[in-house]
Write a protein that holds these residues in place. Structure first.
Motif, short mmCIF file in Angstrom:
data_model
loop_
_atom_site.label_atom_id
_atom_site.label_comp_id
_atom_site.label_asym_id
_atom_site.label_seq_id
_atom_site.Cartn_x
_atom_site.Cartn_y
_atom_site.Cartn_z
N PHE A 136 21.17 15.85 27.55
CA PHE A 136 19.65 15.88 27.42
C PHE A 136 18.88 15.88 25.72
CE2 PHE A 136 21.03 20.05 28.20
CZ PHE A 136 19.80 20.40 26.97
N ASP A 137 20.93 16.02 25.25
CA ASP A 137 20.40 15.95 24.15
C ASP A 137 20.34 15.09 23.06
OD1 ASP A 137 22.73 15.80 24.06
OD2 ASP A 137 23.78 17.41 23.01
N THR A 138 20.26 14.46 23.64
CA THR A 138 20.26 12.42 23.06
C THR A 138 18.83 12.12 23.30
OG1 THR A 138 21.33 11.77 25.05
CG2 THR A 138 23.29 12.12 23.94
N ASN A 139 18.32 12.72 23.87
CA ASN A 139 17.12 13.02 22.80
C ASN A 139 16.56 11.75 22.68
OD1 ASN A 139 13.20 12.13 22.72
ND2 ASN A 139 13.59 13.65 24.64
N PRO A 140 16.15 10.59 21.86
CA PRO A 140 16.18 10.21 20.69
C PRO A 140 15.01 10.34 20.10
CG PRO A 140 14.99 8.76 21.90
CD PRO A 140 16.18 9.59 23.03
N PHE A 141 13.87 11.22 20.61
CA PHE A 141 12.71 11.77 19.86
C PHE A 141 13.02 12.89 18.90
CE2 PHE A 141 11.58 8.61 23.00
CZ PHE A 141 10.75 7.98 21.89
N LEU A 142 14.07 13.58 19.20
CA LEU A 142 14.67 14.60 18.29
C LEU A 142 15.43 14.19 17.35
CD1 LEU A 142 15.90 16.93 21.50
CD2 LEU A 142 13.78 16.79 20.34
N VAL A 143 15.81 13.04 16.89
CA VAL A 143 16.99 12.64 15.73
C VAL A 143 16.13 13.47 14.55
CG1 VAL A 143 17.57 10.62 14.91
CG2 VAL A 143 17.65 11.30 17.01
N LYS A 144 15.99 13.52 13.85
CA LYS A 144 15.27 13.76 12.31
C LYS A 144 14.24 12.41 12.36
CE LYS A 144 15.61 15.46 7.65
NZ LYS A 144 15.91 16.06 6.73
N TRP B 112 3.69 12.59 19.49
CA TRP B 112 5.45 12.46 19.46
C TRP B 112 5.77 13.39 20.63
CZ3 TRP B 112 8.10 17.64 19.58
CH2 TRP B 112 9.60 16.89 19.41
N ARG B 113 4.95 14.46 21.27
CA ARG B 113 5.23 15.14 22.53
C ARG B 113 5.62 14.39 23.79
NH1 ARG B 113 2.93 21.50 23.90
NH2 ARG B 113 4.53 21.93 25.61
N GLN B 114 4.23 13.17 23.62
CA GLN B 114 4.32 13.03 24.76
C GLN B 114 5.39 11.97 24.87
OE1 GLN B 114 0.72 10.71 24.54
NE2 GLN B 114 -0.39 11.95 26.14
N LYS B 115 5.90 11.44 23.83
CA LYS B 115 7.25 10.42 24.05
C LYS B 115 8.47 11.60 24.47
CE LYS B 115 5.18 7.71 20.54
NZ LYS B 115 5.09 6.85 19.20
N ALA B 116 8.29 12.20 23.78
CA ALA B 116 9.13 12.95 23.51
C ALA B 116 10.06 13.91 25.55
CB ALA B 116 9.30 14.42 22.98
N GLU B 117 8.54 13.85 26.07
CA GLU B 117 8.87 14.96 26.67
C GLU B 117 8.35 13.54 28.23
OE1 GLU B 117 5.09 17.35 27.69
OE2 GLU B 117 6.22 19.07 25.87
N ALA B 118 7.52 12.40 28.46
CA ALA B 118 8.34 11.04 29.12
C ALA B 118 9.40 11.22 29.49
CB ALA B 118 7.45 10.11 29.11
N TRP B 119 10.65 11.18 27.89
CA TRP B 119 11.84 10.82 28.16
C TRP B 119 12.92 11.55 28.40
CZ3 TRP B 119 16.91 12.74 26.89
CH2 TRP B 119 17.69 11.56 27.01
N LEU B 120 12.12 13.14 28.48
CA LEU B 120 13.36 14.30 29.30
C LEU B 120 12.75 13.70 30.66
CD1 LEU B 120 15.27 16.92 28.96
CD2 LEU B 120 12.47 18.31 27.51
N PHE B 121 11.62 14.05 30.88
CA PHE B 121 11.97 13.95 32.21
C PHE B 121 12.27 12.94 33.26
CE2 PHE B 121 8.80 12.91 35.76
CZ PHE B 121 8.59 14.09 36.52
N GLY B 122 11.76 11.95 32.27
CA GLY B 122 13.37 10.52 33.11
C GLY B 122 14.53 11.30 33.72
N TRP B 123 15.03 11.80 32.36
CA TRP B 123 16.22 12.77 32.30
C TRP B 123 16.72 13.77 33.31
CZ3 TRP B 123 19.42 16.96 32.16
CH2 TRP B 123 21.00 16.86 31.61
N LEU B 124 15.93 14.59 33.24
CA LEU B 124 15.56 15.39 34.59
C LEU B 124 15.65 15.11 35.95
CD1 LEU B 124 13.36 17.63 32.98
CD2 LEU B 124 16.03 18.05 33.08
N LEU B 125 15.10 14.09 36.26
CA LEU B 125 14.57 13.10 37.09
C LEU B 125 16.09 13.04 37.25
CD1 LEU B 125 11.02 11.50 37.48
CD2 LEU B 125 11.72 13.54 38.52
#
Length: 85
Positions: free
Chosen positions: A41-49, A63-76
């Protein structure tokens, strides 16, 4: 809901309008793909500086919507994968 559109380009460089929902579903799909390929989950591209709102100037809410959408997909995908491991 008001359908806002965002401009993007496809492989032929023709502009394509995406609704916010379509964009978020795309990020969810990318998160699912990352998990299915074994990435954490730490490879979320929205967490890159370079993609953080402090660097890009993007509104934090967007930004948060995008980061959380990616994380939600990862968690699913993670829930589905670990269920059968």
């Amino acid at each position: 809901m008001v359908a806002r559109t965002l401009e993007s380009t496809n492989k032929t460089d023709r502009p394509v309008a995406y609704t916010v929902l379509e964009m978020l579903l795309t990020y969810q799909d990318e998160g699912m793909t990352a998990r299915s390929r074994g990435f954490g989950f730490d490879t979320n591209p929205f967490l890159v500086k370079e993609r953080l709102p402090q660097t890009t100037g993007e509104p934090v809410g967007d930004w948060r919507q995008k980061a959380e959408a990616w994380l939600f997909g990862w968690l699913l995908e993670n829930a589905w994968t670990t269920e059968f491991d």
